[in-house]
Design a protein around this motif. Structure first.
Motif, PDB file in Angstrom:
ATOM      1  N   GLN A   1      21.715 -20.851  67.179  1.00  0.00           N
ATOM      2  CA  GLN A   1      21.242 -20.575  66.075  1.00  0.00           C
ATOM      3  C   GLN A   1      20.780 -22.046  65.704  1.00  0.00           C
ATOM      4  OE1 GLN A   1      24.486 -18.718  64.235  1.00  0.00           O
ATOM      5  NE2 GLN A   1      24.678 -19.990  62.661  1.00  0.00           N
ATOM      6  N   ARG A   2      19.257 -22.029  65.165  1.00  0.00           N
ATOM      7  CA  ARG A   2      18.525 -23.313  64.860  1.00  0.00           C
ATOM      8  C   ARG A   2      17.789 -23.167  63.715  1.00  0.00           C
ATOM      9  NH1 ARG A   2      15.273 -25.851  69.507  1.00  0.00           N
ATOM     10  NH2 ARG A   2      17.324 -26.143  70.468  1.00  0.00           N
ATOM     11  N   VAL A   3      17.614 -24.103  62.873  1.00  0.00           N
ATOM     12  CA  VAL A   3      16.791 -23.988  61.714  1.00  0.00           C
ATOM     13  C   VAL A   3      15.767 -25.312  62.022  1.00  0.00           C
ATOM     14  CG1 VAL A   3      16.246 -24.130  59.262  1.00  0.00           C
ATOM     15  CG2 VAL A   3      18.233 -22.976  60.438  1.00  0.00           C
ATOM     16  N   THR A   4      14.403 -25.035  61.834  1.00  0.00           N
ATOM     17  CA  THR A   4      13.733 -26.198  61.886  1.00  0.00           C
ATOM     18  C   THR A   4      12.764 -26.311  60.626  1.00  0.00           C
ATOM     19  OG1 THR A   4      13.523 -25.726  64.435  1.00  0.00           O
ATOM     20  CG2 THR A   4      11.777 -27.155  63.388  1.00  0.00           C
ATOM     21  N   GLN A   5      12.655 -27.738  60.095  1.00  0.00           N
ATOM     22  CA  GLN A   5      11.757 -27.942  59.036  1.00  0.00           C
ATOM     23  C   GLN A   5      11.096 -29.231  59.812  1.00  0.00           C
ATOM     24  OE1 GLN A   5      15.588 -27.718  56.205  1.00  0.00           O
ATOM     25  NE2 GLN A   5      13.591 -28.009  54.915  1.00  0.00           N
ATOM     26  N   PRO A   6       9.905 -28.760  59.969  1.00  0.00           N
ATOM     27  CA  PRO A   6       9.001 -29.899  60.374  1.00  0.00           C
ATOM     28  C   PRO A   6       8.594 -30.988  59.815  1.00  0.00           C
ATOM     29  CG  PRO A   6       7.623 -27.652  59.782  1.00  0.00           C
ATOM     30  CD  PRO A   6       9.137 -27.566  59.749  1.00  0.00           C
ATOM     31  N   GLU A   7       8.602 -30.982  58.522  1.00  0.00           N
ATOM     32  CA  GLU A   7       8.272 -32.137  57.712  1.00  0.00           C
ATOM     33  C   GLU A   7       9.520 -32.650  57.092  1.00  0.00           C
ATOM     34  OE1 GLU A   7       4.497 -29.187  55.850  1.00  0.00           O
ATOM     35  OE2 GLU A   7       6.570 -29.051  55.485  1.00  0.00           O
ATOM     36  N   LYS A   8       9.474 -34.112  57.194  1.00  0.00           N
ATOM     37  CA  LYS A   8      10.484 -34.936  56.472  1.00  0.00           C
ATOM     38  C   LYS A   8      10.127 -35.001  55.054  1.00  0.00           C
ATOM     39  CE  LYS A   8      12.662 -37.471  60.323  1.00  0.00           C
ATOM     40  NZ  LYS A   8      12.978 -38.861  60.949  1.00  0.00           N
ATOM     41  N   LEU A   9       8.983 -35.326  54.649  1.00  0.00           N
ATOM     42  CA  LEU A   9       8.284 -35.654  53.498  1.00  0.00           C
ATOM     43  C   LEU A   9       7.098 -34.907  53.184  1.00  0.00           C
ATOM     44  CD1 LEU A   9       8.367 -37.389  50.999  1.00  0.00           C
ATOM     45  CD2 LEU A   9       7.195 -38.893  52.183  1.00  0.00           C
ATOM     46  N   LEU A  10       6.928 -34.247  51.904  1.00  0.00           N
ATOM     47  CA  LEU A  10       6.009 -33.582  51.665  1.00  0.00           C
ATOM     48  C   LEU A  10       5.505 -34.117  50.175  1.00  0.00           C
ATOM     49  CD1 LEU A  10       3.766 -31.393  52.028  1.00  0.00           C
ATOM     50  CD2 LEU A  10       5.595 -29.647  50.717  1.00  0.00           C
ATOM     51  N   SER A  11       4.247 -34.708  50.269  1.00  0.00           N
ATOM     52  CA  SER A  11       3.800 -35.229  48.769  1.00  0.00           C
ATOM     53  C   SER A  11       2.698 -34.496  48.270  1.00  0.00           C
ATOM     54  CB  SER A  11       3.434 -36.594  48.987  1.00  0.00           C
ATOM     55  OG  SER A  11       3.369 -37.473  47.709  1.00  0.00           O
ATOM     56  N   VAL A  12       2.693 -33.958  47.100  1.00  0.00           N
ATOM     57  CA  VAL A  12       1.685 -33.203  46.502  1.00  0.00           C
ATOM     58  C   VAL A  12       1.587 -33.692  45.009  1.00  0.00           C
ATOM     59  CG1 VAL A  12       2.401 -31.124  47.805  1.00  0.00           C
ATOM     60  CG2 VAL A  12       3.357 -31.465  45.438  1.00  0.00           C
ATOM     61  N   PHE A  13       0.540 -33.452  44.361  1.00  0.00           N
ATOM     62  CA  PHE A  13       0.214 -33.587  42.973  1.00  0.00           C
ATOM     63  C   PHE A  13       0.573 -32.521  42.086  1.00  0.00           C
ATOM     64  CE2 PHE A  13      -2.004 -37.664  43.400  1.00  0.00           C
ATOM     65  CZ  PHE A  13      -2.919 -37.586  44.574  1.00  0.00           C
ATOM     66  N   LYS A  14       0.986 -33.139  40.943  1.00  0.00           N
ATOM     67  CA  LYS A  14       1.585 -32.191  39.942  1.00  0.00           C
ATOM     68  C   LYS A  14       0.451 -30.925  39.679  1.00  0.00           C
ATOM     69  CE  LYS A  14       2.710 -31.722  35.124  1.00  0.00           C
ATOM     70  NZ  LYS A  14       2.738 -32.388  33.891  1.00  0.00           N
ATOM     71  N   GLY A  15       0.751 -29.622  39.644  1.00  0.00           N
ATOM     72  CA  GLY A  15       0.015 -28.707  39.523  1.00  0.00           C
ATOM     73  C   GLY A  15      -0.729 -28.239  40.873  1.00  0.00           C
TER      74      GLY A  15
END
Lengths: 110, 113
Positions: free
Chosen positions: A2-16
């Motif tokens: 079993q394996r889980v992959t989260q490709p993004e280490k960092l996700l930066s977004v603007f409020k809203g």
């Protein structure tokens, strides 16, 4: 295995802005899928699980068995959403270990 | 009610020494888990207890690591002859058998010098 992959280490977004944290998994059978969150200086805590099919703090996640994905979404990001998010899976039903992804840090800026 | 309690919160030790980490689960939770959170490795499963027995020890990285649980409650994770690569945050979680919602402690940060 079993394996889980989260490709993004960092996700930066603007409020809203909308947020989508990606999670893909590999498992033989029907796993239970979870999203855990860790806010700064706080312990790891459950955000939501696919079985509940509920929305917590505006977040939702739909299990897509065809694509083996369990992406976490929120239509409008808030500053307080900034945290580390971990996708995890376990075997179905009874207690068993969680297999975690490596996590995605969500940073919401003004 | 009280959550999962871990002690100590921080432990600094010298290479080669033995350390014991303690976990006090939520009262009534029959399942108890140990995980390790280290830089670059994410969260790794170590061992799982159901009652006092450990049906899954598959995550223990070497025979220097052992754990026990007594009275279906408190658990101790022991690391013998610590190495620098053992430095990490060790997390404990507990749950009811069903549903498998795991509640985490604040962790023990182990630093091996």
């Amino acid at each position: 295995a079993q394996r889980v992959t989260q490709p993004e280490k960092l996700l930066s977004v603007f409020k809203g802005a909308p947020v989508e944290l990606k999670c893909n998994y590999s498992y033989s059978g029907s796993p239970e899928l979870f999203w855990y969150v860790q806010y700064s200086r706080q312990r790891l805590q459950l955000l939501l699980r696919h079985i509940s099919r509920e929305s917590i703090k505006g977040f939702t996640a739909d299990l897509n068995k065809g694509e083996t994905s369990f992406h976490l979404k929120k239509p409008f990001a808030q500053e307080e959403d900034s945290a580390m998010y971990y996708c995890a899976l376990s075997g179905p039903g009874t207690a068993s270990k969680l297999t975690f992804g490596t996590g995605t840090r969500l940073q919401v800026t003004l | 009610g009280a959550g999962v309690s871990q002690s100590p919160s921080n432990k600094v030790t010298e290479k080669g020494k033995d350390v014991e980490l303690r976990c006090d689960p939520i009262s009534g939770h029959t399942a108890l888990y140990w995980y390790r959170q280290s830089l670059g490795q994410g969260l790794e499963f170590l061992i799982y207890f159901q009652g006092n027995s450990a049906p899954d020890k598959s995550g223990l990285p070497s025979d220097r690591f052992s754990a026990e649980r007594t009275g279906g409650s408190v658990s101790t994770l022991t690391i013998q002859r610590t190495q620098q690569e053992d430095s990490a945050v060790y997390l404990c979680a507990s749950s009811l058998a069903v549903p498998n919602i795991q509640y985490f402690g604040a962790g023990t940060r182990l630093s091996v010098l």
